[in-house]
Scaffold this motif. Structure first.
Motif, PDB file in Angstrom:
ATOM      1  N   LEU A 281       0.846  -1.203   0.000  1.00 52.84           N
ATOM      2  CA  LEU A 281       0.000   0.000   0.000  1.00 52.84           C
ATOM      3  C   LEU A 281       0.875   1.243   0.000  1.00 52.84           C
ATOM      4  O   LEU A 281       1.759   1.384   0.833  1.00 52.84           O
ATOM      5  CB  LEU A 281      -0.916   0.012   1.228  1.00 52.84           C
ATOM      6  CG  LEU A 281      -1.679   1.316   1.512  1.00 52.84           C
ATOM      7  CD1 LEU A 281      -2.667   1.620   0.398  1.00 52.84           C
ATOM      8  CD2 LEU A 281      -2.400   1.216   2.858  1.00 52.84           C
ATOM      9  N   VAL A 282       0.617   2.158  -0.947  1.00 51.77           N
ATOM     10  CA  VAL A 282       1.353   3.423  -1.012  1.00 51.77           C
ATOM     11  C   VAL A 282       0.339   4.551  -1.163  1.00 51.77           C
ATOM     12  O   VAL A 282      -0.459   4.571  -2.122  1.00 51.77           O
ATOM     13  CB  VAL A 282       2.336   3.459  -2.205  1.00 51.77           C
ATOM     14  CG1 VAL A 282       3.033   4.812  -2.274  1.00 51.77           C
ATOM     15  CG2 VAL A 282       3.357   2.340  -2.102  1.00 51.77           C
ATOM     16  N   TRP A 283       0.331   5.472  -0.219  1.00 51.30           N
ATOM     17  CA  TRP A 283      -0.562   6.625  -0.293  1.00 51.30           C
ATOM     18  C   TRP A 283       0.023   7.673  -1.238  1.00 51.30           C
ATOM     19  O   TRP A 283       1.232   7.858  -1.305  1.00 51.30           O
ATOM     20  CB  TRP A 283      -0.768   7.233   1.085  1.00 51.30           C
ATOM     21  CG  TRP A 283      -1.466   6.329   2.053  1.00 51.30           C
ATOM     22  CD1 TRP A 283      -0.918   5.675   3.117  1.00 51.30           C
ATOM     23  CD2 TRP A 283      -2.846   5.974   2.042  1.00 51.30           C
ATOM     24  NE1 TRP A 283      -1.851   4.929   3.776  1.00 51.30           N
ATOM     25  CE2 TRP A 283      -3.070   5.089   3.140  1.00 51.30           C
ATOM     26  CE3 TRP A 283      -3.923   6.300   1.228  1.00 51.30           C
ATOM     27  CZ2 TRP A 283      -4.306   4.546   3.422  1.00 51.30           C
ATOM     28  CZ3 TRP A 283      -5.160   5.762   1.515  1.00 51.30           C
ATOM     29  CH2 TRP A 283      -5.368   4.892   2.593  1.00 51.30           C
ATOM     30  N   GLY A 284      -0.863   8.360  -1.963  1.00 50.98           N
ATOM     31  CA  GLY A 284      -0.422   9.371  -2.914  1.00 50.98           C
ATOM     32  C   GLY A 284      -0.975  10.746  -2.578  1.00 50.98           C
ATOM     33  O   GLY A 284      -1.231  11.069  -1.410  1.00 50.98           O
ATOM     34  N   ALA A 285      -1.179  11.566  -3.594  1.00 49.75           N
ATOM     35  CA  ALA A 285      -1.656  12.931  -3.421  1.00 49.75           C
ATOM     36  C   ALA A 285      -3.104  12.941  -2.940  1.00 49.75           C
ATOM     37  O   ALA A 285      -3.857  11.975  -3.137  1.00 49.75           O
ATOM     38  CB  ALA A 285      -1.539  13.694  -4.732  1.00 49.75           C
ATOM     39  N   SER A 286      -3.492  14.060  -2.332  1.00 43.91           N
ATOM     40  CA  SER A 286      -4.859  14.182  -1.820  1.00 43.91           C
ATOM     41  C   SER A 286      -5.330  15.621  -1.947  1.00 43.91           C
ATOM     42  O   SER A 286      -4.537  16.545  -2.153  1.00 43.91           O
ATOM     43  CB  SER A 286      -4.929  13.728  -0.361  1.00 43.91           C
ATOM     44  OG  SER A 286      -4.142  14.591   0.448  1.00 43.91           O
ATOM     45  N   LYS A 287      -6.626  15.794  -1.812  1.00 45.58           N
ATOM     46  CA  LYS A 287      -7.205  17.142  -1.815  1.00 45.58           C
ATOM     47  C   LYS A 287      -8.556  17.093  -1.111  1.00 45.58           C
ATOM     48  O   LYS A 287      -9.153  16.020  -0.949  1.00 45.58           O
ATOM     49  CB  LYS A 287      -7.370  17.673  -3.239  1.00 45.58           C
ATOM     50  CG  LYS A 287      -8.330  16.866  -4.100  1.00 45.58           C
ATOM     51  CD  LYS A 287      -8.417  17.457  -5.506  1.00 45.58           C
ATOM     52  CE  LYS A 287      -9.362  16.623  -6.380  1.00 45.58           C
ATOM     53  NZ  LYS A 287      -9.467  17.169  -7.762  1.00 45.58           N
TER      54      LYS A 287
END
Length: 230
Positions: A175-181
Motif C-alpha cells: 500500500l502506497v498513499w499518494g496525493a490528496s485534496k
C-alpha cells in the motif's frame, strides 16, 4: 527442385526423406533454413507417418524463442532447400567447404541414424530444460492498481487534517498513499479525496475501507471514486 508444398502428403514425404539422414535442413547446426522450413509447416507432422520430420520439428521447436538470432539468410523461401536445390551456405565465402559438408552429411547406408537421433533428442531435452529454468527464473512484476478514494467526515466540524493523518497512518505491505485534496460536498462539508497504489495480491480494498471506517472519530464512510490497473 527443393521442398514443395509442405502442407500435403507428398511434400511432407519429401521433407521426411530429406531428414532421414540429417539432423538439420542445412549443415550440422540449426539455422534460418530450419526456421523457414519450420514456419512453413504450420504444425507438427504426424509422427507415425513422418517420424524423421517429427523428430526434427520437435528439436527446432526448442529454439523458437531464439529464431531471430540464428545464423543464415531469413529472407530465403523454404523452397530454396531440399532435394536438388541450389546449395545454401551460411558463409558464402566458404561455399566449397559447405558443399563437402553436404556430401559428408548423406549416409546412404543409414549407419549413423540411431546415433544422430539420440544426439538430437538429448540436445532437444537439454534445450527444453534450459528454457524451463530460464522461464522459472523470471519474476513477474506484481499486479498493481491506482485507486482514488473518497473519505467522508461526519460534519463540517470534523478536523480534516486529523482525519487525513489518521488515514495515512494506516501502513501495509503493498500500500502506497499518494496525493490528496479536499473536495466540497455542500453545507460547508468537505470530503478527503486521496490517491493510493495497491498491490492486488496483498491489499483488498474492502478490507482497507473497513479499516478506515473504524476511525470513528472522523470518518463517516468511504467510496471508491476511480480505479485502474497499472
Amino acid at each position: 527442385m527443393g521442398f514443395t508444398d509442405l502442407l500435403t502428403d507428398s511434400g511432407l514425404t519429401i521433407l521426411n526423406n530429406w531428414l532421414t539422414t540429417r539432423s538439420y535442413i542445412v549443415g550440422y547446426s540449426v539455422s534460418q533454413a530450419d526456421v523457414t522450413t519450420f514456419k512453413a509447416l504450420k504444425s507438427a507432422p504426424e509422427a507415425t507417418k513422418y517420424p524423421h520430420a517429427t523428430r526434427w520439428y520437435k528439436h527446432i521447436a526448442s529454439y523458437e524463442s531464439e529464431f531471430s538470432s540464428l545464423p543464415g539468410d531469413s529472407t530465403k523461401e523454404y523452397t530454396s532447400y531440399g532435394p536438388d536445390a541450389v546449395a545454401v551456405t551460411l558463409n558464402p565465402a566458404k561455399a566449397p567447404a559447405a558443399e563437402e559438408e553436404e556430401d559428408d552429411d548423406v549416409d546412404l547406408f543409414g549407419s549413423d541414424d540411431e546415433e544422430e537421433d539420440a544426439e538430437a533428442e538429448k540436445l532437444r531435452t537439454q534445450r527444453l530444460e534450459e528454457y524451463k529454468k530460464k522461464k522459472e527464473g523470471k519474476v513477474k512484476p506484481a499486479a498493481k492498481s491506482v485507486v482514488t478514494m473518497d473519505v467522508k467526515p461526519w460534519d463540517d466540524e470534523t478536523d480534516m487534517k486529523e482525519l487525513e493523518a489518521a488515514v495515512r497512518g494506516i501502513t501495509k505491505d503493498g500500500l502506497v498513499w499518494g496525493a490528496s485534496k479536499l473536495v466540497a460536498v455542500g453545507f460547508g462539508i468537505k470530503k478527503l479525496q486521496i490517491n493510493l497504489i495497491i498491490e492486488d495480491d496483498k491489499i483488498g480494498l474492502d478490507d482497507l475501507q473497513e479499516e478506515i471506517a473504524e476511525i470513528e472519530d472522523y470518518v463517516q464512510s468511504t467510496d471508491i471514486a476511480a480505479m485502474q490497473k497499472l
